[in-house]
Design a protein around this motif. Structure first.
Motif, PDB file in Angstrom:
ATOM      1  N   PRO A 118       1.070  -1.041  -0.167  1.00  0.00           N
ATOM      2  CA  PRO A 118      -0.028  -0.004  -0.103  1.00  0.00           C
ATOM      3  C   PRO A 118       1.138   1.620   0.140  1.00  0.00           C
ATOM      4  N   PHE A 119       1.324   1.504  -1.136  1.00  0.00           N
ATOM      5  CA  PHE A 119       2.153   3.064  -1.620  1.00  0.00           C
ATOM      6  C   PHE A 119       1.680   4.037  -0.411  1.00  0.00           C
ATOM      7  N   VAL A 120       0.410   4.118  -0.735  1.00  0.00           N
ATOM      8  CA  VAL A 120      -0.137   5.278  -0.457  1.00  0.00           C
ATOM      9  C   VAL A 120       0.098   6.072   0.825  1.00  0.00           C
ATOM     10  N   LEU A 121      -0.193   4.158   1.710  1.00  0.00           N
ATOM     11  CA  LEU A 121      -0.170   4.629   2.729  1.00  0.00           C
ATOM     12  C   LEU A 121       1.283   4.898   3.587  1.00  0.00           C
ATOM     13  N   LEU A 122       2.549   3.715   3.358  1.00  0.00           N
ATOM     14  CA  LEU A 122       3.766   3.638   3.081  1.00  0.00           C
ATOM     15  C   LEU A 122       4.198   5.120   3.087  1.00  0.00           C
ATOM     16  N   ALA A 123       3.655   5.917   1.731  1.00  0.00           N
ATOM     17  CA  ALA A 123       4.637   7.304   1.561  1.00  0.00           C
ATOM     18  C   ALA A 123       3.378   8.438   2.969  1.00  0.00           C
ATOM     19  N   LEU A 124       2.651   8.124   3.724  1.00  0.00           N
ATOM     20  CA  LEU A 124       2.342   8.915   4.921  1.00  0.00           C
ATOM     21  C   LEU A 124       2.900   8.496   6.091  1.00  0.00           C
ATOM     22  N   VAL A 125       3.377   6.739   5.657  1.00  0.00           N
ATOM     23  CA  VAL A 125       4.445   6.988   6.763  1.00  0.00           C
ATOM     24  C   VAL A 125       5.780   7.587   6.675  1.00  0.00           C
ATOM     25  N   VAL A 126       6.335   7.688   5.923  1.00  0.00           N
ATOM     26  CA  VAL A 126       7.872   8.674   5.348  1.00  0.00           C
ATOM     27  C   VAL A 126       7.280   9.944   5.711  1.00  0.00           C
ATOM     28  N   VAL A 127       6.409  10.778   5.413  1.00  0.00           N
ATOM     29  CA  VAL A 127       6.176  12.059   5.729  1.00  0.00           C
ATOM     30  C   VAL A 127       6.016  12.484   7.093  1.00  0.00           C
ATOM     31  N   SER A 128       5.051  11.271   7.954  1.00  0.00           N
ATOM     32  CA  SER A 128       5.223  11.279   8.993  1.00  0.00           C
ATOM     33  C   SER A 128       6.491  11.709   9.686  1.00  0.00           C
ATOM     34  N   ALA A 129       7.556  10.364   9.359  1.00  0.00           N
ATOM     35  CA  ALA A 129       8.822  10.706   9.909  1.00  0.00           C
ATOM     36  C   ALA A 129       9.762  11.784   9.301  1.00  0.00           C
ATOM     37  N   ILE A 130       9.745  11.585   8.158  1.00  0.00           N
ATOM     38  CA  ILE A 130      10.926  12.719   7.568  1.00  0.00           C
ATOM     39  C   ILE A 130      10.613  13.902   6.991  1.00  0.00           C
ATOM     40  N   GLY A 131       8.778  13.963   6.585  1.00  0.00           N
ATOM     41  CA  GLY A 131       8.726  14.860   5.423  1.00  0.00           C
ATOM     42  C   GLY A 131       8.591  14.328   4.196  1.00  0.00           C
ATOM     43  N   PRO A 132       7.608  15.504   3.428  1.00  0.00           N
ATOM     44  CA  PRO A 132       7.904  14.769   2.006  1.00  0.00           C
ATOM     45  C   PRO A 132       9.407  15.616   0.915  1.00  0.00           C
ATOM     46  N   SER A 133       9.745  14.593  -0.123  1.00  0.00           N
ATOM     47  CA  SER A 133      11.206  15.052  -0.722  1.00  0.00           C
ATOM     48  C   SER A 133      10.584  14.854  -2.363  1.00  0.00           C
ATOM     49  N   PHE A 134      11.466  15.568  -3.091  1.00  0.00           N
ATOM     50  CA  PHE A 134      10.747  14.889  -4.573  1.00  0.00           C
ATOM     51  C   PHE A 134      11.729  13.809  -4.223  1.00  0.00           C
ATOM     52  N   GLN A 135      13.056  13.946  -3.799  1.00  0.00           N
ATOM     53  CA  GLN A 135      12.931  12.012  -3.764  1.00  0.00           C
ATOM     54  C   GLN A 135      12.762  11.028  -3.587  1.00  0.00           C
ATOM     55  N   LEU A 136      11.659  11.152  -2.615  1.00  0.00           N
ATOM     56  CA  LEU A 136      10.839  10.177  -2.156  1.00  0.00           C
ATOM     57  C   LEU A 136       9.676  10.300  -2.952  1.00  0.00           C
ATOM     58  N   VAL A 137       8.656  10.739  -3.447  1.00  0.00           N
ATOM     59  CA  VAL A 137       7.729  11.008  -4.601  1.00  0.00           C
ATOM     60  C   VAL A 137       8.922  10.111  -5.963  1.00  0.00           C
TER      61      VAL A 137
END
Ligand code: SF4
Lengths: 634, 312
Positions: free
Chosen positions: A119-138
């Motif tokens: 579930p990548f959308v939710l994993l993305a939210l996990v990452v965001v709540s840990a380290i915040g959004p970024s271009f590389q993450l996308v």
């Protein structure tokens, strides 16, 4: 060459590629800084709007059109990076897995399956709540699915190419794995990868937008389309344009990519290539042309059994983009009760279409019977409306196909298939009676242990056993005519003989007429009373089997008989006749065999040979049949 | 069959392992684990307690064991944003709303996607097929969040037919469930159409027609069931897309479900809740995949009974 999908191409160029490259020169505004005083200006054509900002401004006074144009840059660069990484990683893993197989392939397959179910959308939210959004993450998140799709495609492609002869030969000749992969496999994976990549670009753009919308993608204030839609979310009641236009850009581009991908898939797939696009509308029935083949071998009415099947001047055409294929082009033929008539011809002679025409099962949307008659017990099947056809066929006609694998539905047991067929005919029988009939049906085709076989699924039976079950089903309706299209071609030699014996036996018991379509004169010799030789949509010679064998009166028949393998070896093609049958689209005016005929004269190219009477029931459509030049020659 | 089920379960467990590893690594490796695992306004003493609780002083692999043991008991720590509640409790309170929306969407997908797929295949090339395929193309290309916003703008703001957001009675289900379902309808339609096109050409369908069965019977009994075999293998992926779509849709419509919770928690940096949702979702996906594998075996006797399996 099919028409290019211009609309998708234009949309992609105009909305994605050109804006992405030329963004700074296309617009006078700044994508990041706005005029706060001009906040939420509506689009130019709306009341209160201004053409300075054609699509209006957002909550911070930035020009929406400008931001959409700059957004193309973000979408395109994310897509290109993700696809690049995906092709590289997925491509190499797919090659390795497909080429070497074994354990490493299993691991790669498991990784593909796993990545496609995360579930990548939710994993993305996990990452965001840990380290915040970024271009590389996308880019990491989007390429994480791309590689899996690519790897799966490449692996499958590699597997199938690896099995082919030229790769095996290259391996035997000592070429290294790397070289084989580079030279033989990679080039062959290119065209399916183009399709996958195109569809993936759309998917990545969509994913990036979704991630950006939920705050896990491109960090604001960058003009990602997803960020822009999110920015207008709370303004939807007062300033619809803020969300509407960026979203419209996403939709148009993804739509264009998906339809382009679909088009490419059809265009690059060799299987669908010939039948691309919708077929031309089949024309209505045209009056039959009277040339050639008019002389129907009339049965002398001397107490012989009546004709079950009388086909006269039958024409079945296929309507494809490539042109009109005259698969059956004026065939006249009859079969009596208890009689077996063979149709012999090379593949592509139209013999299968002839069989399917008689039961009216030719491919629905591309073919049509355009002329002639098919009388079964006096009723013309060719004009029967669909409603009557159903019952008529069930009561009179049956068929046995070449491939028993394909003839039994894999998801039902033999018993349920038989029961259904019995119930359809005899609705009043009790369950027990149906059951005993089913057992009886299997016993009549010599299936051992019928009670147990009723509970078997088709895949648990051997090919010969399956073909027996198919004949049991064919016999349930007590048909008057069975059409058997290469019924033994896919069986082993010994099973073949048994099955032919069974057909003979069934005929002796029930008097059913048999139309036997085959490429094998051996089977004709064993089973048929009469035989008709088919070439390029027409019957070129017919007669009693004995007469045809003793005195073949058409050069094509002679060639077929000479090409016949001495022993009972299984061959699907008649190899020794030189040349190929003509295309059924551009047929010559004269004799269709002329280009391959050793006895052809100039006259042969000028008109279609009329039938020559050779003997009782024996006819040949050769201009030189009476002269018999082949007799002097040898 | 036993082996087949076992493989399916082992694969599911491996997937869960992968997700747990991702979540764990994110919390421990990227930056300061204490900062990730505790709210910023927490006192020093409390932080030390949390650190001890998660064994942050121990080596990394032992930390993972602690993490898994606790996860198996449903313990992911306390929520930062909801006071006096564990992450698991917060999720459970939101789960019913998500389940209701998912149920409505699944219903729509089944009653629209399945018949449309069959119709498109049986009317190949006709206008019904073309429109169904166009619908599928749109469904696969449209961003859910935007469709949701446009729907709100038209039907709630302009026409005032439907409520803008939240779970406020039956009418509030209309827009979100359609938005979620659209992708699923498109996917099922496409998969079923191509599956049906393949089986409709099989010789056994010709033979069934010769038996005189009615077209409806042939379509739904003889063609439909084998046509399900191929699409089922793709169902796992469709389901993952559906979850993503449902998450975004909940956010757009302020639907008080787990997806919206994940969004607000991530925005509030409430890591325990977000990681619990991710693991919870992964578990649901795994359970679905195992169910699909079982369904596959039920439909295809070649899988169920073994023996020589022949493709097609
Ligand atoms: S008509 Fe002429 S070309 Fe045709 S088979 Fe006879 S001899 Fe050959």
């Amino acid at each position: 060459m099919p028409r290019l999908p211009w609309l998708p191409i234009l949309i992609l160029a105009g909305l994605l590629v050109i804006p992405a490259i030329l963004a700074p020169w296309l617009t006078p505004h700044d994508p990041l800084r706005g005029e706060l005083l001009e906040r939420l200006t509506p689009p130019g054509w709306v009341e209160g709007g201004s053409w300075t900002y054609p699509l209006g401004t957002d909550g911070q006074g930035r020009d929406i059109l400008t931001r959409i144009i700059f957004g193309a840059r973000i979408s395109l660069s994310v897509a290109m990076s993700a696809i690049g990484i995906g092709l590289l990683v997925g491509g190499s893993l797919g090659l390795v897995g497909g080429y070497f197989g074994g354990f490493i392939d299993k691991v790669i397959m498991w990784m593909i399956d796993t990545f496609l179910s995360l579930p990548f959308v939710l994993l993305a939210l996990v990452v965001v709540s840990a380290i915040g959004p970024s271009f590389q993450l996308v880019i990491v998140l989007t390429s994480a699915t791309v590689w899996a799709y690519v790897a799966r495609q490449v692996r499958g492609e590699t597997l199938s190419i690896r099995e082919q002869d030229f790769v095996a030969r290259a391996r035997v000749s000592g070429l290294s794995a790397l070289k084989i992969i580079r030279r033989h496999i990679v080039p062959n994976t290119v065209s399916p990868l183009i399709v996958v990549a195109t569809l993936q670009v759309g998917l990545v753009i969509l994913e990036e937008a979704s991630l950006s919308f939920i705050g896990a993608g491109i960090p604001p204030p960058n003009p990602s389309w997803g960020v822009m839609v999110a920015g207008g979310r709370d303004l939807i009641a007062s300033a619809w344009w803020v969300s509407f236009f960026p979203g419209l850009a996403i939709l148009s581009i993804v739509l264009a990519l998906n339809s382009l991908g679909d088009w490419l898939r059809d265009y690059l797939d060799p299987r669908t290539r010939q039948q691309m696009g919708s077929p031309l509308r089949p024309a209505g029935r045209t009056p039959a042309r009277g040339d050639g083949q008019a002389g129907v071998p009339e049965h002398p009415s001397d107490g012989l059994p009546p004709a079950v099947l009388e086909v006269s001047d039958l024409r079945t055409y296929l309507f494809t983009r490539a042109g009109v294929t005259r698969a059956v082009d004026g065939v006249t033929l009859s079969v009596r009760e208890s009689e077996t008539v063979g149709i012999v011809g090379e593949s592509g002679s139209g013999k299968t279409m002839l069989g399917l025409s008689i039961v009216r099962l030719t491919p629905e949307h591309v073919s049509r019977i355009v002329g002639g008659e098919i009388r079964v017990g006096g009723t013309d099947v060719s004009t029967l409306p669909e409603s009557e056809l159903r019952g008529f066929r069930a009561a009179n006609l049956s068929m046995i196909f070449q491939d028993p694998e394909q003839s039994l539905n894999p998801v039902f047991t033999v018993g349920s298939l038989l029961n259904e067929a019995i119930r359809a005919r005899f609705p009043d029988l009790s369950a027990a009676q149906v059951q005993s009939r089913a057992v009886e049906a299997l016993r009549s085709v010599n299936v051992p242990d019928p009670e147990r076989r009723l509970r078997s699924f088709p895949h648990q039976l051997s090919g010969g056993m399956k073909q027996r079950v198919v004949s049991a089903m064919a016999m349930i309706g007590q048909p008057k005519l069975i059409i058997a299209d290469e019924p033994t071609t896919s069986l082993d030699a010994t099973i073949q003989a048994q099955f032919l014996h069974l057909l003979k036996d069934l005929q002796a018991r029930t008097g059913v007429a048999l139309l036997l379509i085959t490429h094998d004169f051996g089977i004709i010799a064993e089973l048929a009373d009469r035989v008709a030789v088919m070439y390029a949509g027409r019957l070129v010679e017919q007669g009693a089997v004995r007469d045809i064998f003793n005195r073949p009166s058409h050069p094509y028949t002679r060639a077929l008989l000479e090409a016949r393998p001495a022993a009972h070896t299984r061959t699907d093609r008649l190899k020794t006749i030189e040349g190929n049958p003509p295309s059924l689209i551009d047929l010559p005016v004269g004799c269709r065999f002329a280009p391959r005929c050793a006895y052809a004269t100039e006259e042969c190219d000028e008109r279609y040979p009329p039938e020559t009477v050779i003997g009782e029931l024996h006819r040949s459509a050769c201009l030189r049949a009476e002269e018999e030049p082949w007799l002097n020659r040898s | 069959m036993g082996r087949y089920v076992l493989t399916s379960i082992v694969r599911g467990l491996l997937t869960l392992f992968a997700v747990s590893l991702i979540v764990f690594v994110l919390a421990r490796i990227s930056g300061d684990p204490i900062a990730v695992l505790t709210p910023s306004d927490m006192s020093k003493e409390d932080r030390a307690a949390v650190a001890a609780n998660w064994g942050l002083d121990k080596p990394i692999h032992e930390q993972y064991v602690v993490f898994v043991q606790r996860a198996l008991q449903g313990d992911f720590g306390d929520s930062f944003t909801v006071s006096q509640a564990t992450a698991t409790e917060v999720i459970w309170s939101r789960f019913p709303a998500t389940l209701r929306l998912a149920g409505a969407a699944l219903l729509l997908i089944t009653i629209a996607g399945v018949p449309l797929g069959v119709l498109a295949a049986t009317r190949r090339g006709k206008w019904a097929d073309r429109s169904a395929r166009f619908l599928a193309l749109i469904g696969q290309s449209i961003p859910e969040f935007w469709l949701g916003l446009v729907a709100i703008w038209i039907f709630a703001v302009r026409l005032r037919w439907l409520p803008t957001s939240g779970d406020t009675g039956p009418s509030s289900y209309v827009m979100p469930s359609i938005v979620v379902a659209l992708f699923g309808i498109a996917a099922i339609l496409r998969l079923l159409r191509s599956g049906m096109l393949e089986t409709l050409q099989a010789e056994y369908i010709k033979l069934a027609r010769l038996q005189g069965f009615s077209p409806t019977r042939i379509r739904w009994r003889h063609a439909f069931k084998p046509a399900l075999i191929a699409p089922l293998t793709f169902f796992g992926q469709v389901f993952v897309h559906l979850i993503a779509g449902a998450t975004v849709t909940e956010i757009v419509f302020n639907w008080p479900g787990v997806g919206l919770l994940a969004f607000t928690s991530a925005a509030g940096r409430d890591f325990p809740v977000v990681q619990a949702i991710a693991l919870f979702t992964a578990a649901i996906i795994v359970a679905t995949n195992i169910t699909v594998d079982l369904l596959y075996a039920w439909i295809d006797p070649r899988v169920r009974l073994g023996g020589k399996a022949v493709a097609g």
